[in-house]
Design a protein around this motif. Structure first.
Motif, PDB file in Angstrom:
ATOM      1  N   GLY A  21       0.837  -1.281   0.172  1.00  7.01           N
ATOM      2  CA  GLY A  21      -0.157  -0.029   0.115  1.00  7.01           C
ATOM      3  C   GLY A  21       1.023   1.858   0.046  1.00  7.01           C
ATOM      4  N   ALA A  22       1.846   1.269   1.068  1.00  6.70           N
ATOM      5  CA  ALA A  22       2.651   2.435   0.631  1.00  6.70           C
ATOM      6  C   ALA A  22       3.509   2.892  -0.134  1.00  6.70           C
ATOM      7  CB  ALA A  22       3.906   2.194   1.353  1.00  6.70           C
ATOM      8  N   VAL A  23       4.068   1.482  -1.250  1.00  4.01           N
ATOM      9  CA  VAL A  23       4.637   1.612  -2.901  1.00  4.01           C
ATOM     10  C   VAL A  23       3.285   1.438  -3.606  1.00  4.01           C
ATOM     11  CG1 VAL A  23       6.030   0.877  -3.888  1.00  4.01           C
ATOM     12  CG2 VAL A  23       6.717   0.637  -1.362  1.00  4.01           C
ATOM     13  N   ALA A  24       2.297   1.178  -3.722  1.00  3.89           N
ATOM     14  CA  ALA A  24       1.526   1.821  -4.160  1.00  3.89           C
ATOM     15  C   ALA A  24       0.592   2.683  -4.440  1.00  3.89           C
ATOM     16  CB  ALA A  24      -0.183   0.905  -4.328  1.00  3.89           C
ATOM     17  N   GLY A  25       0.763   3.522  -3.425  1.00  3.92           N
ATOM     18  CA  GLY A  25      -0.226   4.878  -2.661  1.00  3.92           C
ATOM     19  C   GLY A  25       0.999   6.141  -4.543  1.00  3.92           C
ATOM     20  N   VAL A  26       2.410   5.825  -4.591  1.00  2.95           N
ATOM     21  CA  VAL A  26       2.948   6.402  -5.165  1.00  2.95           C
ATOM     22  C   VAL A  26       2.538   6.210  -6.197  1.00  2.95           C
ATOM     23  CG1 VAL A  26       4.774   7.247  -5.569  1.00  2.95           C
ATOM     24  CG2 VAL A  26       5.420   6.341  -3.494  1.00  2.95           C
ATOM     25  N   LEU A  27       2.727   5.417  -7.070  1.00  6.62           N
ATOM     26  CA  LEU A  27       2.342   4.649  -8.045  1.00  6.62           C
ATOM     27  C   LEU A  27       1.144   5.241  -8.660  1.00  6.62           C
ATOM     28  CD1 LEU A  27       2.804   2.668 -10.511  1.00  6.62           C
ATOM     29  CD2 LEU A  27       2.224   0.565  -9.198  1.00  6.62           C
ATOM     30  N   LEU A  28       0.060   4.376  -7.505  1.00  5.25           N
ATOM     31  CA  LEU A  28      -1.632   5.028  -7.710  1.00  5.25           C
ATOM     32  C   LEU A  28      -1.482   6.888  -7.943  1.00  5.25           C
ATOM     33  CD1 LEU A  28      -4.095   4.023  -8.654  1.00  5.25           C
ATOM     34  CD2 LEU A  28      -4.276   3.814  -6.309  1.00  5.25           C
ATOM     35  N   GLY A  29      -1.133   7.371  -7.287  1.00  2.00           N
ATOM     36  CA  GLY A  29      -1.278   9.190  -7.012  1.00  2.00           C
ATOM     37  C   GLY A  29      -0.628   9.153  -8.461  1.00  2.00           C
ATOM     38  N   GLY A  30       1.263   8.876  -9.221  1.00  2.41           N
ATOM     39  CA  GLY A  30       0.961   9.679 -10.155  1.00  2.41           C
ATOM     40  C   GLY A  30      -0.033   9.066 -12.079  1.00  2.41           C
ATOM     41  N   VAL A  31      -0.380   7.792 -11.078  1.00  4.93           N
ATOM     42  CA  VAL A  31      -1.261   7.320 -12.758  1.00  4.93           C
ATOM     43  C   VAL A  31      -2.703   8.245 -12.515  1.00  4.93           C
ATOM     44  CG1 VAL A  31      -2.434   5.291 -13.474  1.00  4.93           C
ATOM     45  CG2 VAL A  31      -0.822   5.000 -12.765  1.00  4.93           C
ATOM     46  N   LEU A  32      -3.423   8.006 -11.104  1.00  8.03           N
ATOM     47  CA  LEU A  32      -4.177   8.976 -11.437  1.00  8.03           C
ATOM     48  C   LEU A  32      -4.350  10.666 -11.499  1.00  8.03           C
ATOM     49  CD1 LEU A  32      -6.209   7.532  -8.648  1.00  8.03           C
ATOM     50  CD2 LEU A  32      -6.548   6.882 -10.694  1.00  8.03           C
ATOM     51  N   THR A  33      -3.657  10.911 -11.338  1.00  7.41           N
ATOM     52  CA  THR A  33      -3.082  12.009 -11.435  1.00  7.41           C
ATOM     53  C   THR A  33      -2.413  13.173 -12.914  1.00  7.41           C
ATOM     54  OG1 THR A  33      -2.259  12.820  -9.431  1.00  7.41           O
ATOM     55  CG2 THR A  33      -1.387  14.371 -10.817  1.00  7.41           C
ATOM     56  N   ASP A  34      -2.094  11.713 -13.550  1.00  8.88           N
ATOM     57  CA  ASP A  34      -0.738  12.371 -14.976  1.00  8.88           C
ATOM     58  C   ASP A  34      -2.282  11.720 -16.269  1.00  8.88           C
ATOM     59  OD1 ASP A  34       1.336  12.696 -14.404  1.00  8.88           O
ATOM     60  OD2 ASP A  34       2.387  11.208 -14.984  1.00  8.88           O
ATOM     61  N   LEU A  35      -3.329  10.782 -15.760  1.00  9.28           N
ATOM     62  CA  LEU A  35      -4.300  10.479 -16.972  1.00  9.28           C
ATOM     63  C   LEU A  35      -5.948  10.551 -16.643  1.00  9.28           C
ATOM     64  CD1 LEU A  35      -3.575   6.593 -17.286  1.00  9.28           C
ATOM     65  CD2 LEU A  35      -2.579   8.631 -18.190  1.00  9.28           C
ATOM     66  N   LEU A  36      -6.039  11.009 -15.385  1.00  9.75           N
ATOM     67  CA  LEU A  36      -7.094  11.882 -15.197  1.00  9.75           C
ATOM     68  C   LEU A  36      -6.761  13.087 -14.385  1.00  9.75           C
ATOM     69  CD1 LEU A  36      -8.764   8.939 -13.707  1.00  9.75           C
ATOM     70  CD2 LEU A  36      -9.294   9.623 -16.193  1.00  9.75           C
ATOM     71  N   SER A  37      -7.032  13.336 -13.180  1.00  9.24           N
ATOM     72  CA  SER A  37      -7.029  14.192 -12.377  1.00  9.24           C
ATOM     73  C   SER A  37      -6.884  14.331 -11.158  1.00  9.24           C
ATOM     74  CB  SER A  37      -7.710  15.560 -12.492  1.00  9.24           C
ATOM     75  OG  SER A  37      -9.082  14.911 -12.012  1.00  9.24           O
ATOM     76  N   TRP A  38      -5.870  15.047 -10.305  1.00 12.64           N
ATOM     77  CA  TRP A  38      -5.846  14.696  -8.648  1.00 12.64           C
ATOM     78  C   TRP A  38      -7.343  14.478  -7.734  1.00 12.64           C
ATOM     79  CZ3 TRP A  38      -8.552  17.622  -5.271  1.00 12.64           C
ATOM     80  CH2 TRP A  38      -8.821  19.293  -5.500  1.00 12.64           C
ATOM     81  N   GLN A  39      -8.245  15.001  -8.516  1.00  9.82           N
ATOM     82  CA  GLN A  39      -9.263  14.537  -7.825  1.00  9.82           C
ATOM     83  C   GLN A  39      -9.213  12.690  -7.833  1.00  9.82           C
ATOM     84  OE1 GLN A  39      -9.152  17.437 -10.122  1.00  9.82           O
ATOM     85  NE2 GLN A  39      -9.995  18.922  -9.463  1.00  9.82           N
TER      86      GLN A  39
END
Length: 482
Positions: free
Chosen positions: A146-164
């Motif tokens: 979870g700690a690692v996936a947070g960084v990965l998922l945050g990057g994916v969602l922010t880059d592809l969708l939006s920070w919301q």
């Protein structure tokens, strides 16, 4: 009695919700620049997107754990899911600085309710020994991933969708968990408590909130400033008053007898050290990849897959090894690997590469995470009465969160100070940043070495596979079927 299949489905539910909570600690980091632009955050106030969550999460964990014991673990768990999910929705819908900071604080409160309740449900569902160790191995793997996936998922969602969307993604998970909880989880609580310890709850929650606030704001005010000293003094007074009150309270929120279990005490000390090392290390590495190597948020997240892919199987192996050889050898090994990984990172360079500068250290750290997190969690619950499961769960979570807040604040101060000195002496930005990271990682090595010593000389070496649970009088635990 809980059926075997239902028991493991319950574990899957608890781990899923814990994954959501752990994910949210790190998922915001890579989205901060986008949040700052969209909502017009000042640089000074931007850190409150993280600090508001940490403040209420760290401050209310102990209260959340004991509330689960007294009010019903499933009931408190479900209430926490509601608070966390609503707060996630509000975070995604935020329209200003204040609205996001308030929603993040509410998220932290929900997380402080969920985590200790979930861990105490796990403890009361699985019998101490090999069965519980296996369950805690899964719990540890989820925490590591979870700690690692947070960084990965945050990057994916922010880059592809939006920070919301880093917040919206929690809502369907929360709804599903709320529906499944009554079907998979039994209700249990401490039936012996006759009253709620309001003075104790007020003192410990106030003391922890002030302590976390002092740690998170120390770099802003200055560690030696009058404001910082006053905050630490206020926290110390409240926590000392809490201990004095608990020593004579009839229905204490934290019966001090729990610290007579040396394994539990040692595990919490080790938990503070583990939190100090891991939280600060991930922050420094993320900054190094983005500010020095020029990684995008998505690439920085993908870089951590080596950590997650190694830590998950290592957590499972660690759980089995604790059953066979006990907590101490596994924990010593884990802390030694963490120390070696941090030592490796003291040589990161300006023109570094992933394979040479990061990957070997990532693999060492991953083994260290699996072999540290799992035995610490097992030891923190060993021999604890079922009626105090929430208390023990809240304690270990609090230890790790306070350690994490302290680590981020202290090592950030070291890195910032050294970087500033190098820039003042004429070094360019990249060289100055790397010098700061070197110093921070060197301090981290010292902290991790302290963890090795604590593991050797404070944590008890008894084999928890052979240990029998602390005796529990039948009337202490009221269990209600789903």
């Amino acid at each position: 009695m809980t059926s075997s299949r239902r028991k493991w489905l319950a574990l899957a539910l608890l781990c899923t919700v814990q994954f959501m909570v752990v994910l949210d600690v790190a998922v915001v980091n890579v989205a901060l620049p986008s949040i700052q632009t969209d909502l017009g955050f000042s640089q000074e106030d931007l850190q409150w997107v993280i600090s508001a969550y940490a403040l209420l999460f760290g401050g209310f964990l102990l209260l959340g754990g004991r509330a689960a014991d007294l009010l019903g673990r499933r009931r408190v768990f479900m209430a926490g899911i509601v608070v966390f999910s609503v707060a996630s929705l509000l975070s995604g819908l935020s329209w200003s600085e204040g609205s996001l900071i308030a929603a993040r604080g509410l998220q932290g409160l929900g997380a402080a309710t969920i985590s200790p309740a979930a861990l105490s449900i796990l403890m009361t569902t699985f019998k101490e020994g090999p069965e519980r160790n296996t369950a805690l191995g899964a719990w540890g793997a989820v925490g590591a991933f979870g700690a690692v996936a947070g960084v990965l998922l945050g990057g994916v969602l922010t880059d592809l969708l939006s920070w919301q969307w880093i917040f919206f993604v929690n809502v369907p998970v929360g709804v599903g968990a709320f529906i499944l909880a009554p079907l998979l989880l039994d209700e249990s609580r401490d039936a012996t408590a006759r009253a709620f310890d309001v003075p104790g709850a007020t003192l410990v929650t106030g003391g922890l909130v002030v302590l976390v606030f002092a740690i998170t704001q120390a770099n802003k005010y200055g560690w030696g400033s009058a404001e910082t000293i006053a905050l630490f003094a206020a926290a110390a007074v409240m926590l000392a008053a809490f201990v004095a009150w608990e020593a004579r309270a009839k229905d204490a929120i934290m019966p001090l007898r729990i610290f007579r279990l040396r394994t539990v005490t040692g595990a919490n000390i080790a938990g503070v050290i583990l939190g100090t090392v891991l939280f600060s290390m991930f922050l420094m590495l993320t900054l190094y990849m983005q500010q020095v190597l020029g990684y995008s948020p998505l690439r920085a997240g993908v870089a951590y897959l080596a950590v997650a892919g190694t830590a998950i199987p290592c957590s499972a192996v660690a759980a089995q090894l604790v059953t066979r050889v006990g907590v101490k050898p596994v924990l010593v090994t884990g802390m030694a690997f963490l120390t070696a990984g941090l030592a490796y990172f003291t040589q990161v360079s300006v023109g570094g590469s992933y394979v040479a500068d990061l990957l070997p250290g990532f693999l060492l750290i991953a083994v260290g995470i699996g072999f540290s997190f799992v035995p610490i969690t097992i030891a923190a619950l060993a021999g604890v009465r079922s009626s105090e499961a929430g208390l023990a769960s809240g304690l270990i979570n609090t230890s790790q969160q306070v350690g994490g807040a302290l680590g981020i604040a202290a090592l950030s101060a070291v890195a910032t100070s050294v970087t500033g000195n190098h820039i003042a002496s004429g070094s360019d930005q990249a060289d100055a940043l790397v010098a700061g990271f070197h110093s921070a990682f060197t301090v981290g090595v010292g902290v991790a070495l302290a963890g090795v010593l604590v593991s050797l000389f404070v944590v008890r070496g008894r084999d928890l596979a052979e240990a029998s649970p602390a005796p529990v009088v039948e009337r202490e635990l009221a269990v209600e079927p789903a």
